[in-house]
Write a protein that holds these residues in place. Structure first.
Motif, PDB file in Angstrom:
ATOM      1  N   SER A 164      29.712  42.229  41.616  1.00  0.00           N
ATOM      2  CA  SER A 164      31.291  42.166  42.070  1.00  0.00           C
ATOM      3  C   SER A 164      31.726  41.477  43.033  1.00  0.00           C
ATOM      4  CB  SER A 164      31.728  43.425  42.023  1.00  0.00           C
ATOM      5  OG  SER A 164      33.446  43.313  42.468  1.00  0.00           O
ATOM      6  N   THR A 168      35.341  41.190  43.781  1.00  0.00           N
ATOM      7  CA  THR A 168      36.402  41.892  44.158  1.00  0.00           C
ATOM      8  C   THR A 168      36.530  43.074  44.630  1.00  0.00           C
ATOM      9  OG1 THR A 168      37.113  40.645  42.149  1.00  0.00           O
ATOM     10  CG2 THR A 168      38.522  42.570  42.759  1.00  0.00           C
ATOM     11  N   SER A 176      43.757  44.829  43.898  1.00  0.00           N
ATOM     12  CA  SER A 176      42.519  43.763  43.868  1.00  0.00           C
ATOM     13  C   SER A 176      42.566  42.574  44.546  1.00  0.00           C
ATOM     14  CB  SER A 176      42.272  43.594  42.231  1.00  0.00           C
ATOM     15  OG  SER A 176      41.993  44.743  41.683  1.00  0.00           O
ATOM     16  N   LYS A 222      40.085  39.271  45.181  1.00  0.00           N
ATOM     17  CA  LYS A 222      39.134  38.639  44.789  1.00  0.00           C
ATOM     18  C   LYS A 222      38.550  37.456  45.739  1.00  0.00           C
ATOM     19  CE  LYS A 222      36.733  36.077  40.828  1.00  0.00           C
ATOM     20  NZ  LYS A 222      36.953  35.412  39.471  1.00  0.00           N
TER      21      LYS A 222
END
Length: 348
Positions: free
Chosen positions: A295, A297, A335, A337
């Motif tokens: 991931s 994020t 979120s 990123k």
């Protein structure tokens, strides 16, 4: 045969519990109120105490407070047997030094299993060599990884939800925790009521430990940024492990040294860095704790980011917008990123 003291004013429950435990091969002593219970604890030195909370003469809290203050009874495992399930009541009892709560009505096997489990853990505390660890030397815990394995094997399990409070500032620091899943923040409130996050913890990190010498209050309030799980053991047990395993002390001290170095860097950045640098530094801190190989994020509230950075939420949002325009991050609700770590690191 282990000796159990039951302090309970309800005659039917007291006698039924006594009979159940005697059938399970325990030697049982009973008391009809808190004052009598304290005297019987001093006279008979039981291996474990089951105690109601709401009783005449002295309630369960006073019984626990008195017994924990006496040298001859302060280590006896103490379980509250109660219908009170409010979290504030439970936390109050645990802060006084209770080992566990058993809620009425209870199943017979649940009571017996809780007692046996607590007695086994207390026996391990007094006799560390009985534990089974990967080290070929019986009872030795020489590395941090072995300490973690021990806590996973012998510790209590705590499940928590997002925004759940693990402990509050000024609570008695009676337990030490190992985070198994999730992210934990430690924070303090300043005189104006503003929250300042002092530390972040991820899987595999210890928290809640303050002193080898005495039981101090927790220095921060600890809250979950996301749901997860932790293992915990009593502080006395934790300190006892280091007393038995001096090689472990140096390795643990190195962990503290690293943590202090990071804290010093964070304080300097908070005091002297620009808003933009504080934002980038904080993003990288959260990335270190929250990102995995699969991931790129993180999910985190803006106010949590601002609390770590030591800036207002409005200033943080403006700085995030700049990073977004520079194509260093993408933002979608909570979120964030990460698009270019190297450029972010070059900004600080």
């Amino acid at each position: 045969m282990k000796k159990i003291l039951i302090i309970e004013d309800d005659e039917i429950l007291r006698e039924n519990t006594r009979e159940l435990l005697e059938l399970s091969n325990f030697n049982v002593i009973t008391a009809i109120n808190g004052k009598i219970g304290v005297q019987k604890a001093l006279d008979h030195q039981p291996d474990l105490i089951l105690c109601d909370i709401l009783m005449p003469v002295w309630d369960g809290y006073k019984v626990l407070e008195i017994l924990r203050a006496r040298e001859e009874t302060k280590l006896i495992p103490f379980l509250f047997l109660t219908a009170k399930t409010d979290m504030a009541d439970i936390r109050f009892g645990m802060n006084l030094g209770a080992d566990d709560y058993i809620t009425k009505p209870f199943k017979e096997n649940e009571l017996v299993q809780a007692i046996q489990s607590r007695l086994e853990k207390f026996d391990l505390l007094l006799n560390p060599a009985k534990g089974k660890f990967k080290d070929s030397r019986a009872g030795r815990i020489s590395t941090i990884e072995e300490l973690k394995a021990h806590m996973r094997l012998k510790g209590e399990v705590l499940h928590f939800r997002r925004k759940g409070i693990i402990y509050r500032e000024e609570d008695h620091a009676t337990n030490v925790y190992l985070l198994e899943k999730g992210i934990i923040k430690c924070c303090k409130m300043d005189s104006d009521g503003k929250e300042l996050i002092t530390a972040l913890y991820k899987k595999g990190e210890f928290f809640g430990f303050y002193s080898f010498r005495e039981t101090l209050p927790y220095g921060e309030t600890t809250t979950a940024l996301e749901g997860g799980k932790a293992y915990f053991i009593p502080r006395q047990h934790f300190v006892g492990i280091f007393n038995e395993n001096p090689d472990l002390t140096l390795e643990f001290a190195n962990l503290f040294t690293d943590a202090l170095t990071h804290m010093r860097e964070h304080l300097l950045e908070t005091a002297y860095g620009s808003v933009h640098k504080k934002t980038v530094h904080t993003l990288l801190q959260f990335a270190e704790k929250m990102l995995t190989e699969k991931s790129d994020t993180i999910k985190v509230a803006r106010n949590d980011l601002a609390s770590v950075a030591g800036i207002s939420t409005e200033s943080l949002i403006r700085s995030l917008a700049v990073l977004k325009r520079e194509h260093l991050i993408e933002i979608d609700g909570r979120s964030i990123k990460f698009l270019n770590f190297q450029k972010l690191q070059n900004l600080i």
